[in-house]
Scaffold this motif. Structure first.
Motif, PDB file in Angstrom:
ATOM      1  N   ARG A 118       0.817  -1.212   0.000  1.00  0.00           N
ATOM      2  CA  ARG A 118       0.000   0.000   0.000  1.00  0.00           C
ATOM      3  C   ARG A 118       0.855   1.267   0.000  1.00  0.00           C
ATOM      4  N   ASP A 119       1.931   1.259   0.773  1.00  0.00           N
ATOM      5  CA  ASP A 119       2.748   2.468   0.808  1.00  0.00           C
ATOM      6  C   ASP A 119       3.403   2.741  -0.544  1.00  0.00           C
ATOM      7  N   TYR A 120       3.679   1.698  -1.306  1.00  0.00           N
ATOM      8  CA  TYR A 120       4.228   1.832  -2.655  1.00  0.00           C
ATOM      9  C   TYR A 120       3.203   2.492  -3.574  1.00  0.00           C
ATOM     10  N   ILE A 121       1.952   2.025  -3.510  1.00  0.00           N
ATOM     11  CA  ILE A 121       0.892   2.598  -4.340  1.00  0.00           C
ATOM     12  C   ILE A 121       0.615   4.038  -3.932  1.00  0.00           C
ATOM     13  N   TYR A 122       0.617   4.292  -2.628  1.00  0.00           N
ATOM     14  CA  TYR A 122       0.302   5.642  -2.148  1.00  0.00           C
ATOM     15  C   TYR A 122       1.394   6.632  -2.542  1.00  0.00           C
ATOM     16  N   THR A 125       0.662   7.448  -6.182  1.00  0.00           N
ATOM     17  CA  THR A 125      -0.599   8.075  -6.584  1.00  0.00           C
ATOM     18  C   THR A 125      -1.117   9.119  -5.609  1.00  0.00           C
ATOM     19  N   GLY A 126      -0.790   8.974  -4.315  1.00  0.00           N
ATOM     20  CA  GLY A 126      -1.320   9.880  -3.307  1.00  0.00           C
ATOM     21  C   GLY A 126      -2.804   9.727  -3.066  1.00  0.00           C
ATOM     22  N   ILE A 127      -3.385   8.627  -3.507  1.00  0.00           N
ATOM     23  CA  ILE A 127      -4.837   8.431  -3.419  1.00  0.00           C
ATOM     24  C   ILE A 127      -5.172   7.458  -2.288  1.00  0.00           C
ATOM     25  N   GLN A 128      -6.227   7.783  -1.559  1.00  0.00           N
ATOM     26  CA  GLN A 128      -6.650   6.968  -0.427  1.00  0.00           C
ATOM     27  C   GLN A 128      -7.116   5.584  -0.882  1.00  0.00           C
ATOM     28  N   PHE A 129      -7.094   4.651   0.044  1.00  0.00           N
ATOM     29  CA  PHE A 129      -7.484   3.278  -0.250  1.00  0.00           C
ATOM     30  C   PHE A 129      -8.961   3.078   0.071  1.00  0.00           C
ATOM     31  N   GLU A 271       0.238  16.246  -0.753  1.00  0.00           N
ATOM     32  CA  GLU A 271       0.781  15.835   0.535  1.00  0.00           C
ATOM     33  C   GLU A 271       0.618  14.315   0.632  1.00  0.00           C
ATOM     34  N   ASN A 272       1.667  13.592   0.263  1.00  0.00           N
ATOM     35  CA  ASN A 272       1.588  12.124   0.290  1.00  0.00           C
ATOM     36  C   ASN A 272       2.666  11.521   1.173  1.00  0.00           C
ATOM     37  N   GLY A 273       2.913  12.200   2.293  1.00  0.00           N
ATOM     38  CA  GLY A 273       3.875  11.693   3.262  1.00  0.00           C
ATOM     39  C   GLY A 273       3.300  10.591   4.130  1.00  0.00           C
ATOM     40  N   HIS A 274       4.090  10.145   5.098  1.00  0.00           N
ATOM     41  CA  HIS A 274       3.720   8.984   5.910  1.00  0.00           C
ATOM     42  C   HIS A 274       2.453   9.231   6.729  1.00  0.00           C
ATOM     43  N   LEU A 275       2.328  10.410   7.327  1.00  0.00           N
ATOM     44  CA  LEU A 275       1.153  10.683   8.166  1.00  0.00           C
ATOM     45  C   LEU A 275      -0.113  10.719   7.327  1.00  0.00           C
ATOM     46  N   ALA A 276      -0.042  11.318   6.135  1.00  0.00           N
ATOM     47  CA  ALA A 276      -1.202  11.335   5.238  1.00  0.00           C
ATOM     48  C   ALA A 276      -1.585   9.913   4.840  1.00  0.00           C
ATOM     49  N   PHE A 277      -0.579   9.079   4.600  1.00  0.00           N
ATOM     50  CA  PHE A 277      -0.816   7.672   4.272  1.00  0.00           C
ATOM     51  C   PHE A 277      -1.479   6.947   5.435  1.00  0.00           C
ATOM     52  N   GLU A 278      -0.976   7.148   6.639  1.00  0.00           N
ATOM     53  CA  GLU A 278      -1.529   6.489   7.821  1.00  0.00           C
ATOM     54  C   GLU A 278      -2.981   6.898   8.056  1.00  0.00           C
ATOM     55  N   GLU A 279      -3.303   8.159   7.781  1.00  0.00           N
ATOM     56  CA  GLU A 279      -4.664   8.657   7.998  1.00  0.00           C
ATOM     57  C   GLU A 279      -5.556   8.421   6.789  1.00  0.00           C
ATOM     58  N   ASN A 280      -5.010   7.844   5.714  1.00  0.00           N
ATOM     59  CA  ASN A 280      -5.750   7.506   4.493  1.00  0.00           C
ATOM     60  C   ASN A 280      -6.389   8.736   3.853  1.00  0.00           C
ATOM     61  N   TYR A 281      -5.601   9.804   3.724  1.00  0.00           N
ATOM     62  CA  TYR A 281      -6.047  11.004   3.016  1.00  0.00           C
ATOM     63  C   TYR A 281      -5.671  10.905   1.540  1.00  0.00           C
ATOM     64  N   LEU A 294      -8.196  15.360   0.878  1.00  0.00           N
ATOM     65  CA  LEU A 294      -9.461  15.119   1.567  1.00  0.00           C
ATOM     66  C   LEU A 294      -9.604  13.681   2.031  1.00  0.00           C
ATOM     67  N   LYS A 295     -10.665  13.486   2.794  1.00  0.00           N
ATOM     68  CA  LYS A 295     -11.055  12.160   3.295  1.00  0.00           C
ATOM     69  C   LYS A 295     -12.499  11.895   2.893  1.00  0.00           C
ATOM     70  N   ASN A 296     -12.760  10.702   2.368  1.00  0.00           N
ATOM     71  CA  ASN A 296     -14.135  10.281   2.077  1.00  0.00           C
ATOM     72  C   ASN A 296     -14.814   9.821   3.355  1.00  0.00           C
ATOM     73  N   ILE A 297     -16.012  10.331   3.588  1.00  0.00           N
ATOM     74  CA  ILE A 297     -16.817   9.955   4.749  1.00  0.00           C
ATOM     75  C   ILE A 297     -18.197   9.548   4.236  1.00  0.00           C
ATOM     76  N   MET A 298     -18.818   8.593   4.882  1.00  0.00           N
ATOM     77  CA  MET A 298     -20.030   7.970   4.354  1.00  0.00           C
ATOM     78  C   MET A 298     -21.104   8.971   3.940  1.00  0.00           C
ATOM     79  N   GLY A 299     -21.362   9.978   4.739  1.00  0.00           N
ATOM     80  CA  GLY A 299     -22.229  11.069   4.318  1.00  0.00           C
ATOM     81  C   GLY A 299     -23.710  10.796   4.420  1.00  0.00           C
ATOM     82  N   LEU A 300     -24.485  11.595   3.665  1.00  0.00           N
ATOM     83  CA  LEU A 300     -25.944  11.563   3.771  1.00  0.00           C
ATOM     84  C   LEU A 300     -26.560  10.339   3.112  1.00  0.00           C
ATOM     85  N   TRP A 301     -25.743   9.495   2.522  1.00  0.00           N
ATOM     86  CA  TRP A 301     -26.214   8.201   2.028  1.00  0.00           C
ATOM     87  C   TRP A 301     -26.988   7.466   3.118  1.00  0.00           C
TER      88      TRP A 301
END
Length: 491
Positions: A118-122, A125-129, A271-281, A294-301
């Motif tokens: 995962r850290d390799y992909i992040y 790409t810098g994209i959350q999982f 911002e694709n450093g270790h802390l951003a990776f750990e927090e899945n941003y 940003l972070k995806n959150i379940m929302g009004l669904w």
């Protein structure tokens, strides 16, 4: 002569055509021309979008625009992210696109990341999982269909292709695939190989604000529609919503509150450093060289599902009123738990979650609605604190846009818990952001800052001030629950 702009803004539950004009009062005026329902249906064993029906609804809206006396328009399209259409050698779709809420990707992320860390992909790409990212959808895609595929098109790009005959891949939506390389600015070859697709199966990458072309002549023979020039806007609806936020100055965050809640800020460098990776941003690409961190959150669904389960007996406003009569925080819920992604019954799933974690069970419509709203607010506040830790500065203001900006109860609780000033509105930020890109492209606006000034001058934006005395210690208790209690009690 003043130009007429139209935003085709399609979400997972509904779509609309919004007409926008700059008038003599130097304000942006919106007019909803056409609205329609959207949703996925079970077809050939999967939850799929009826893409032909969506396109037909767009033409219905265009006919209404022509009937209203508008003969020449400029149009942009935005939709949700990650889903795609496979187009064959004959230029036709192979099948209706599968929804990101389909269960096919349930184990795909774990399988793929067992080979590629995962850290390799992040780092690439810098994209959350998220289990429904395009990367994992393509990993599970029917291999015979992929062999027949000439082009892979994100949903808004496909709609633009059908309208104009021109195929592109717009970057704000393409970045959500988790396959764009941050450093190279192209699809990553290693990741493409992993899911058995190639670079040339994607149309060329373009930036927001690219002119796509005019609607094809054949559509004018089938529908009574205006002359229409299509601009490729920020095609990911969240990208448009952020552009449609009235952010001002430094250290502001946004919360695009709709079916999904997207909470984050706008950055000029990823911002694709270790802390951003750990927090899945995530670092989704934005318009004009920006990044949506940003972070995806379940929302009004969750509340949308509850409303349907009550047979639409209560409006969203009525559910919010009923919730306001209930004491908040009677139970802690991790709203981002995967069980809430697409359950058979949202009410049963919430109640089962509370039962298994030894908490009080919400039963009435007001109790269920408050359980959702209060826990969404808790999750928002928690993520604001995470955002501050990653970026190293305090968030001063939170701009809530989208349909959720109308929920005063949720806005106030969020302000109180997060200790930030909340500015709520506009509710149609996604359509507005869509329109702003068109207006910049056609030189009616100078840049996005000019557009955000226009937003602040044109729309009523409500302010909510925090009251720190109301919920002392609740956020700390919730954070402890997420860290320790949930894992111990919820099975």
């Amino acid at each position: 002569m003043k130009k007429t702009y139209v935003a085709v803004d399609i979400g997972a539950s509904s779509g609309r055509l919004m007409l926008g004009q700059l008038k003599d009062d130097k304000k942006l005026h919106l007019r909803e021309i056409h609205r329609f329902r959207n949703g996925f249906v079970k077809e050939n064993g999967h939850d799929r979008w009826n893409i032909d029906s969506i396109i037909d609804e767009i033409f219905k809206g265009l006919e209404k625009i022509k009937a209203a006396g508008f003969n020449d328009i400029i149009l942009g399209i935005d939709t949700w992210a990650v889903d795609y259409v496979l187009v064959g050698m004959d230029g036709e779709k192979i099948q209706d696109p599968i929804s990101y809420r389909d269960a096919r990707t349930k184990d795909a992320m774990n399988e793929l990341t067992s080979d590629l860390p995962r850290d390799y992909i992040y780092k690439k790409t810098g994209i959350q999982f998220l289990e429904f990212n395009t990367l994992y959808q393509l990993y599970e895609e029917n291999k015979k269909d992929l062999e027949k595929t000439d082009k892979i098109m994100m949903i808004p790009d496909y709609i633009g292709y059908i309208l104009t005959g021109n195929a592109v891949t717009e970057v704000t939506n393409a970045s959500t695939t988790q396959m764009l390389n941050l450093r190279e600015g192209l699809f990553d070859k290693n990741l493409l190989e992993k899911v058995n697709v190639s670079q040339d199966q994607f149309p060329r990458l373009v930036e927001s604000g690219t002119i796509l072309g005019n609607i094809r002549h054949k559509w004018h023979t089938l529908y009574d529609i205006p002359e229409t020039e299509v601009v490729t806007v920020a095609t990911h609806d969240t990208a448009s919503a952020v552009l449609g936020s009235p952010g001002k100055g430094d250290h502001w965050a946004f919360l695009s509150s709709g079916t999904w809640s997207l909470l984050g800020t706008e950055l000029n460098v990823p911002e694709n450093g270790h802390l951003a990776f750990e927090e899945n941003y995530t670092n989704e690409w934005g318009a004009y060289g920006t990044y949506r961190f940003l972070k995806n959150i379940m929302g009004l669904w969750m509340i949308q599902c509850v409303k349907r389960e009550f047979d639409n007996k209560y409006s969203f406003a009525q559910l919010a009123t009923l919730a306001s009569e209930v004491k908040p925080f009677q139970q802690f819920i991790n709203v981002n738990d995967e069980r809430f992604t697409n359950p058979e019954s949202m009410i049963d799933t919430i109640q089962d979650y509370c039962r298994k974690s030894g908490q009080s069970i919400p039963r009435t419509p007001g109790e269920i609605a408050m359980a959702i709203y209060s826990n969404l607010a808790l999750y928002y506040a928690n993520e604001i604190k995470s955002l501050e830790r990653i970026l190293g500065y305090q968030i001063k203001t939170l701009n809530i846009v989208g349909g959720g900006s109308n929920v005063k109860l949720l806005n106030q609780i969020t302000s109180d818990l997060a200790d930030v000033n909340v500015y709520a509105g506009p509710s149609e930020a996604t359509a507005i952001g869509n329109l702003l890109v068109q207006m910049i492209t056609k030189h009616d606006l100078d840049d996005i800052e000019d557009g955000r000034r226009l937003i602040r001058d044109s729309f009523d934006i409500k302010k909510f001030k925090p009251d720190l005395s109301k919920y002392v210690g609740v956020l700390n208790e919730y954070q402890s629950f997420l860290k320790h209690g949930e894992r111990m009690t919820v099975q």
